[in-house]
Design an enzyme around this catalytic site. Structure first.
Site, PDB file in Angstrom:
ATOM      1  N   GLY A 223      18.480  32.486   8.578  1.00  0.00           N
ATOM      2  CA  GLY A 223      19.441  31.976   7.611  1.00  0.00           C
ATOM      3  C   GLY A 223      20.530  32.997   7.350  1.00  0.00           C
TER       4      GLY A 223
ATOM      5  CB  VAL B 199      11.636  32.500   9.022  1.00  0.00           C
ATOM      6  CG1 VAL B 199      10.250  31.984   8.644  1.00  0.00           C
ATOM      7  CG2 VAL B 199      12.585  32.374   7.821  1.00  0.00           C
TER       8      VAL B 199
ATOM      9  CE  LYS C 257      14.111  33.544   2.829  1.00  0.00           C
ATOM     10  NZ  LYS C 257      14.317  32.509   1.774  1.00  0.00           N
TER      11      LYS C 257
ATOM     12  CG  ASP D 127      19.350  24.875  -0.422  1.00  0.00           C
ATOM     13  OD1 ASP D 127      20.125  23.937  -0.115  1.00  0.00           O
ATOM     14  OD2 ASP D 127      19.046  25.787   0.368  1.00  0.00           O
TER      15      ASP D 127
END
Length: 282
Positions: free
Chosen positions: A20, A25, A43, A149
């Site tokens: 991201g 990840v 992560k 989100d």
């Protein structure tokens, strides 16, 4: 990218599965007693942004929220630390697919998700939201968590039939200053509430709207607000109401259609009062 497998603190990174804006990840293994291993998801902050204080702040804020959440419909985070100066989270491994992947698979087959399955997914996801929205601190004060989100990308479906929401990376609470406070807009545009797309302060009803968009897409069998021009897409979200679901999916029962349309009300005060109320209705 480092060669894998790679030792990472007490974990071993085995496969890179995603990336991201600020994090990577990985699938990983943790060695426990008697040489036994547990599979987890790691992560971690990307190396190229690891020295930026803003990303550190956001990662710590995510950890502070996620570590306190323990619910069947939320991906559990059970470790937070630093390795070589970079922060990481260790999370529950959900063996399955995210909802967006399932939506694409169904679309490729020229089908629609069964109505009862769409309602079930939304019901389970909103149960996790209701728990997060109602979370209190050690003194009984509401934390005021807003995910900000909610999207098919952040809803996991396990092979056992469990639905879990994940990624509180841009979530906010009453006590945490978040990017929205300086007018910055973050999140997936297609699933933003009108007030979030306008850069205004949001509350739990914004998450209800976002989940309403997810359910609308599941029932309608099509995606919305996908303009490649970010500013045009934002303007569409701010100004263009989604049509009543029955217009695109006449087979949706009246009661369910009313639930979806209320979740997608343009004004927060006209939506469901809480995620718990929406859960009960579903």
């Amino acid at each position: 990218m480092p060669a894998l497998p790679q030792t990472f603190g007490r974990y071993t990174l085995t496969q890179r599965i995603g990336e991201g804006g600020m994090a990577e990840v990985y699938l990983a293994e943790a060695v426990v007693a008697e040489g036994l291993k547990k599979r987890v998801v790691i992560k971690k902050i990307r190396a190229d942004v690891a020295d930026q204080p803003e990303f550190h702040r956001m990662f710590v804020a995510e950890a502070e929220i996620a570590l306190g959440l323990n619910h069947a419909n939320i991906v559990q985070v059970f470790d937070f630390g630093q390795v070589h100066g970079g922060f990481f989270l260790a999370m529950e491994l959900v063996e399955g697919v995210d909802l967006m992947r399932l939506m694409h698979l169904v679309h490729e087959r020229g089908e629609r998700l069964p109505i009862v399955v769409a309602a079930y997914v939304a019901h389970q996801a909103v149960a996790g939201l209701a728990y997060a929205h109602g979370k209190r601190d050690d003194f009984g004060r509401p934390l005021g968590i807003v995910h900000r989100d909610i999207s098919p990308h952040n809803i996991m479906l396990s092979l056992a039939g469990t639905v879990k929401i994940l990624d509180f990376g841009i979530a906010r609470t009453h006590t945490r200053v978040r990017p929205e406070d300086d007018g910055t807009i973050q999140g997936k545009i297609a699933y933003m509430s009108p007030e979030q797309a306008a850069g205004r302060t949001v509350d739990a009803r914004s998450d209800i709207y976002s989940l309403g968009v997810v359910l609308w897409e599941l029932l309608a069998g099509e995606l919305v607000f996908r303009d490649t021009d970010r500013m045009k897409a934002l303007e569409q979200v701010r100004t263009r109401p989604l049509p009543p679901i029955r217009r695109l999916a006449p087979a949706v029962p009246d009661e369910l259609a009313a639930i979806v349309d209320r979740a997608l009300a343009r004004e927060p005060g006209e939506r469901w009062d809480s995620a718990r109320a929406l859960q009960s209705a579903l």
